[in-house]
Design a protein around this motif. Structure first.
Motif, PDB file in Angstrom:
ATOM      1  N   THR A  91      38.044  31.990  29.322  1.00  0.00           N
ATOM      2  CA  THR A  91      37.209  32.260  30.494  1.00  0.00           C
ATOM      3  C   THR A  91      36.993  33.761  30.619  1.00  0.00           C
ATOM      4  O   THR A  91      37.879  34.486  31.087  1.00  0.00           O
ATOM      5  CB  THR A  91      37.865  31.721  31.779  1.00  0.00           C
ATOM      6  OG1 THR A  91      38.197  30.335  31.607  1.00  0.00           O
ATOM      7  CG2 THR A  91      36.926  31.873  32.968  1.00  0.00           C
ATOM      8  N   PRO A  92      35.822  34.271  30.193  1.00  0.00           N
ATOM      9  CA  PRO A  92      35.557  35.706  30.323  1.00  0.00           C
ATOM     10  C   PRO A  92      35.430  36.114  31.787  1.00  0.00           C
ATOM     11  O   PRO A  92      34.921  35.354  32.619  1.00  0.00           O
ATOM     12  CB  PRO A  92      34.220  35.882  29.594  1.00  0.00           C
ATOM     13  CG  PRO A  92      34.067  34.668  28.726  1.00  0.00           C
ATOM     14  CD  PRO A  92      34.740  33.571  29.477  1.00  0.00           C
ATOM     15  N   SER A  93      35.883  37.331  32.109  1.00  0.00           N
ATOM     16  CA  SER A  93      35.662  37.852  33.453  1.00  0.00           C
ATOM     17  C   SER A  93      34.176  38.059  33.701  1.00  0.00           C
ATOM     18  O   SER A  93      33.694  37.938  34.833  1.00  0.00           O
ATOM     19  CB  SER A  93      36.418  39.170  33.642  1.00  0.00           C
ATOM     20  OG  SER A  93      35.919  40.179  32.762  1.00  0.00           O
ATOM     21  N   ALA A  94      33.438  38.371  32.640  1.00  0.00           N
ATOM     22  CA  ALA A  94      31.979  38.507  32.668  1.00  0.00           C
ATOM     23  C   ALA A  94      31.518  38.588  31.222  1.00  0.00           C
ATOM     24  O   ALA A  94      32.322  38.842  30.314  1.00  0.00           O
ATOM     25  CB  ALA A  94      31.554  39.756  33.438  1.00  0.00           C
ATOM     26  N   LEU A  95      30.237  38.356  30.987  1.00  0.00           N
ATOM     27  CA  LEU A  95      29.671  38.502  29.653  1.00  0.00           C
ATOM     28  C   LEU A  95      28.973  39.852  29.541  1.00  0.00           C
ATOM     29  O   LEU A  95      28.239  40.263  30.437  1.00  0.00           O
ATOM     30  CB  LEU A  95      28.675  37.380  29.366  1.00  0.00           C
ATOM     31  CG  LEU A  95      29.261  35.969  29.307  1.00  0.00           C
ATOM     32  CD1 LEU A  95      28.163  34.944  29.049  1.00  0.00           C
ATOM     33  CD2 LEU A  95      30.345  35.863  28.233  1.00  0.00           C
ATOM     34  N   THR A  96      29.209  40.534  28.438  1.00  0.00           N
ATOM     35  CA  THR A  96      28.586  41.840  28.233  1.00  0.00           C
ATOM     36  C   THR A  96      27.229  41.675  27.558  1.00  0.00           C
ATOM     37  O   THR A  96      26.898  40.612  27.014  1.00  0.00           O
ATOM     38  CB  THR A  96      29.452  42.749  27.355  1.00  0.00           C
ATOM     39  OG1 THR A  96      29.287  42.376  25.967  1.00  0.00           O
ATOM     40  CG2 THR A  96      30.923  42.642  27.721  1.00  0.00           C
ATOM     41  N   SER A  97      26.459  42.748  27.572  1.00  0.00           N
ATOM     42  CA  SER A  97      25.181  42.777  26.851  1.00  0.00           C
ATOM     43  C   SER A  97      25.273  43.655  25.604  1.00  0.00           C
ATOM     44  O   SER A  97      24.262  43.987  25.000  1.00  0.00           O
ATOM     45  CB  SER A  97      24.073  43.305  27.767  1.00  0.00           C
ATOM     46  OG  SER A  97      24.383  44.613  28.235  1.00  0.00           O
ATOM     47  N   VAL A  98      26.484  44.017  25.206  1.00  0.00           N
ATOM     48  CA  VAL A  98      26.677  44.919  24.078  1.00  0.00           C
ATOM     49  C   VAL A  98      26.382  44.203  22.760  1.00  0.00           C
ATOM     50  O   VAL A  98      26.868  43.102  22.520  1.00  0.00           O
ATOM     51  CB  VAL A  98      28.110  45.477  24.064  1.00  0.00           C
ATOM     52  CG1 VAL A  98      28.358  46.325  22.820  1.00  0.00           C
ATOM     53  CG2 VAL A  98      28.373  46.290  25.329  1.00  0.00           C
ATOM     54  N   ASP A 105      20.212  48.809   9.114  1.00  0.00           N
ATOM     55  CA  ASP A 105      19.187  47.795   8.871  1.00  0.00           C
ATOM     56  C   ASP A 105      19.435  46.504   9.637  1.00  0.00           C
ATOM     57  O   ASP A 105      18.667  45.544   9.517  1.00  0.00           O
ATOM     58  CB  ASP A 105      19.056  47.515   7.373  1.00  0.00           C
ATOM     59  CG  ASP A 105      20.332  46.951   6.747  1.00  0.00           C
ATOM     60  OD1 ASP A 105      21.311  46.695   7.487  1.00  0.00           O
ATOM     61  OD2 ASP A 105      20.350  46.771   5.512  1.00  0.00           O
ATOM     62  N   GLY A 106      20.509  46.444  10.417  1.00  0.00           N
ATOM     63  CA  GLY A 106      20.791  45.261  11.221  1.00  0.00           C
ATOM     64  C   GLY A 106      21.332  44.083  10.446  1.00  0.00           C
ATOM     65  O   GLY A 106      21.400  42.967  10.981  1.00  0.00           O
ATOM     66  N   SER A 107      21.753  44.296   9.199  1.00  0.00           N
ATOM     67  CA  SER A 107      22.237  43.181   8.383  1.00  0.00           C
ATOM     68  C   SER A 107      23.635  42.711   8.792  1.00  0.00           C
ATOM     69  O   SER A 107      24.062  41.621   8.395  1.00  0.00           O
ATOM     70  CB  SER A 107      22.240  43.576   6.901  1.00  0.00           C
ATOM     71  OG  SER A 107      22.979  44.760   6.687  1.00  0.00           O
ATOM     72  N   HIS A 108      24.334  43.510   9.596  1.00  0.00           N
ATOM     73  CA  HIS A 108      25.644  43.123  10.120  1.00  0.00           C
ATOM     74  C   HIS A 108      25.718  43.599  11.569  1.00  0.00           C
ATOM     75  O   HIS A 108      25.485  44.785  11.850  1.00  0.00           O
ATOM     76  CB  HIS A 108      26.779  43.756   9.313  1.00  0.00           C
ATOM     77  CG  HIS A 108      26.753  43.410   7.863  1.00  0.00           C
ATOM     78  ND1 HIS A 108      27.365  42.280   7.349  1.00  0.00           N
ATOM     79  CD2 HIS A 108      26.174  44.038   6.812  1.00  0.00           C
ATOM     80  CE1 HIS A 108      27.170  42.233   6.041  1.00  0.00           C
ATOM     81  NE2 HIS A 108      26.452  43.288   5.686  1.00  0.00           N
ATOM     82  N   VAL A 109      26.058  42.696  12.472  1.00  0.00           N
ATOM     83  CA  VAL A 109      26.031  43.002  13.903  1.00  0.00           C
ATOM     84  C   VAL A 109      27.317  42.506  14.558  1.00  0.00           C
ATOM     85  O   VAL A 109      27.778  41.388  14.279  1.00  0.00           O
ATOM     86  CB  VAL A 109      24.808  42.347  14.588  1.00  0.00           C
ATOM     87  CG1 VAL A 109      24.850  42.563  16.098  1.00  0.00           C
ATOM     88  CG2 VAL A 109      23.506  42.903  14.010  1.00  0.00           C
ATOM     89  N   TRP A 110      27.880  43.323  15.421  1.00  0.00           N
ATOM     90  CA  TRP A 110      29.045  42.952  16.223  1.00  0.00           C
ATOM     91  C   TRP A 110      28.592  42.683  17.647  1.00  0.00           C
ATOM     92  O   TRP A 110      27.884  43.490  18.240  1.00  0.00           O
ATOM     93  CB  TRP A 110      30.070  44.077  16.207  1.00  0.00           C
ATOM     94  CG  TRP A 110      31.257  43.891  17.113  1.00  0.00           C
ATOM     95  CD1 TRP A 110      32.041  42.780  17.222  1.00  0.00           C
ATOM     96  CD2 TRP A 110      31.788  44.856  18.035  1.00  0.00           C
ATOM     97  NE1 TRP A 110      33.044  42.997  18.147  1.00  0.00           N
ATOM     98  CE2 TRP A 110      32.910  44.261  18.663  1.00  0.00           C
ATOM     99  CE3 TRP A 110      31.429  46.157  18.376  1.00  0.00           C
ATOM    100  CZ2 TRP A 110      33.663  44.932  19.623  1.00  0.00           C
ATOM    101  CZ3 TRP A 110      32.183  46.825  19.325  1.00  0.00           C
ATOM    102  CH2 TRP A 110      33.283  46.217  19.938  1.00  0.00           C
ATOM    103  N   ARG A 111      29.016  41.535  18.194  1.00  0.00           N
ATOM    104  CA  ARG A 111      28.597  41.140  19.538  1.00  0.00           C
ATOM    105  C   ARG A 111      29.834  40.756  20.359  1.00  0.00           C
ATOM    106  O   ARG A 111      30.300  39.616  20.303  1.00  0.00           O
ATOM    107  CB  ARG A 111      27.622  39.960  19.433  1.00  0.00           C
ATOM    108  CG  ARG A 111      27.128  39.421  20.768  1.00  0.00           C
ATOM    109  CD  ARG A 111      26.171  40.383  21.464  1.00  0.00           C
ATOM    110  NE  ARG A 111      25.511  39.749  22.592  1.00  0.00           N
ATOM    111  CZ  ARG A 111      26.004  39.736  23.838  1.00  0.00           C
ATOM    112  NH1 ARG A 111      27.154  40.318  24.112  1.00  0.00           N
ATOM    113  NH2 ARG A 111      25.324  39.129  24.803  1.00  0.00           N
ATOM    114  N   PRO A 112      30.404  41.692  21.133  1.00  0.00           N
ATOM    115  CA  PRO A 112      31.568  41.374  21.967  1.00  0.00           C
ATOM    116  C   PRO A 112      31.145  40.699  23.266  1.00  0.00           C
ATOM    117  O   PRO A 112      30.876  41.353  24.273  1.00  0.00           O
ATOM    118  CB  PRO A 112      32.189  42.754  22.214  1.00  0.00           C
ATOM    119  CG  PRO A 112      31.036  43.708  22.152  1.00  0.00           C
ATOM    120  CD  PRO A 112      30.054  43.127  21.173  1.00  0.00           C
TER     121      PRO A 112
END
Length: 281
Positions: A91-98, A105-112
């Motif tokens: 249960t996240p306290s909130a969802l981030t937009s990060v 080139d965007g071929s690898h992306v981290w989404r916390p």
């Protein structure tokens, strides 16, 4: 962890990585005495997805309102072959937009998604029921990790006011990517100047490790979680802005992972089960 295109599966590598959906899995690891590891590589028939749900064979992840419900029904790999079954709720306290690209080139992306979360674990074994601090993120990519990276470390450290995450990457062309992000419980985030990279004792497999710490502080491992020839996951204690904190730390040596001799070793821990039939709804 849920994978579509199981990046550490030898079967996916041997297939040429042409069809990510044909190499999917839900990976579970429990730690301490009697710890188990499951990472069954499943075929396209075992994968079902919708807006809120990822199903891989007998296990699933389902977004239910403000929480992620993970239903597990897996078989642990050798040497402790046994069933791992139960429910994990994050249960996240909130969802981030990060969303941070690890390459330009965007071929690898981290989404916390939920770096500050509560977690409740209820698995069908003595001692595998607990609640505490959790974490929820994702990585997306269009190329194999070992094609573009040699090494990286990642860590997320909860503190009194939120959590701080670090990502330090060495790409194959010799360039680096370093980021430090501070997260607040309301989902807001701020990139900050991270503390100096500080050596950490190598893992049992001698994987190089380092993390961030205030000058003069000496980070230390407080719990070994997962130790492989190319990968280390552990609970690490460090000092950030004068606050002593314990978080999860990972080190990934992709130079080692590229070694062809490693793949047959991994196949022992990552069995291939391509066939599956879902029960009628």
């Amino acid at each position: 962890m849920g994978f579509i295109g199981s990046v550490f599966s030898p079967w996916y590598a041997w297939s040429g990585r042409k069809d990510p959906a044909n190499n999917c899995c839900i990976n579970v690891a429990t730690y301490g005495k009697g710890g188990r590891f499951t990472m069954t590589d499943r075929g396209r028939a075992a994968l079902r997805t919708s807006r809120d749900t990822l199903e891989v064979g007998p296990s699933s992840m389902h977004w239910d309102g403000d929480k992620l419900v993970i239903s597990i029904d897996e078989i642990a790999s050798p040497p402790l072959v046994s069933r791992v079954r139960g429910t994990i709720t994050v249960t996240p306290s909130a969802l981030t937009s990060v969303e941070l690209p690890l390459k330009a080139d965007g071929s690898h992306v981290w989404r916390p998604f939920g770096p500050i979360s509560d977690i409740s674990v209820d698995l069908e074994a003595n001692g595998w029921q607990w609640s505490g601090k959790g974490y929820f993120d994702a990585n997306f990519g269009t190329r194999a990790l070992e094609q573009d990276f040699d090494y990286w470390t990642w860590g997320c450290f909860p503190g009194a006011r939120g959590a701080t995450a670090f990502y330090d990457v060495t790409r194959r062309d010799g360039s680096t990517f370093e980021t430090a992000v501070r997260f607040d419980p309301d989902g807001s985030a701020e990139q900050i100047a991270g503390q100096p990279q500080t050596p950490l004792k190598r893992s049992l497999w001698q994987v190089k490790r380092e993390t961030r710490a205030d000058p003069g502080a000496e980070p230390r491992q407080v719990l070994s979680m997962l130790d492989a020839p190319f990968y280390s996951r552990s609970a690490v204690e460090t000092v950030l802005d004068g606050e002593r904190c314990v978080g999860v730390h990972e080190a990934l040596d992709l130079t080692r992972f590229r070694m062809a001799a490693l793949k047959p070793m991994l196949a022992v821990r990552v069995p291939r089960r391509p066939a599956w039939t879902f029960a009628a709804d």
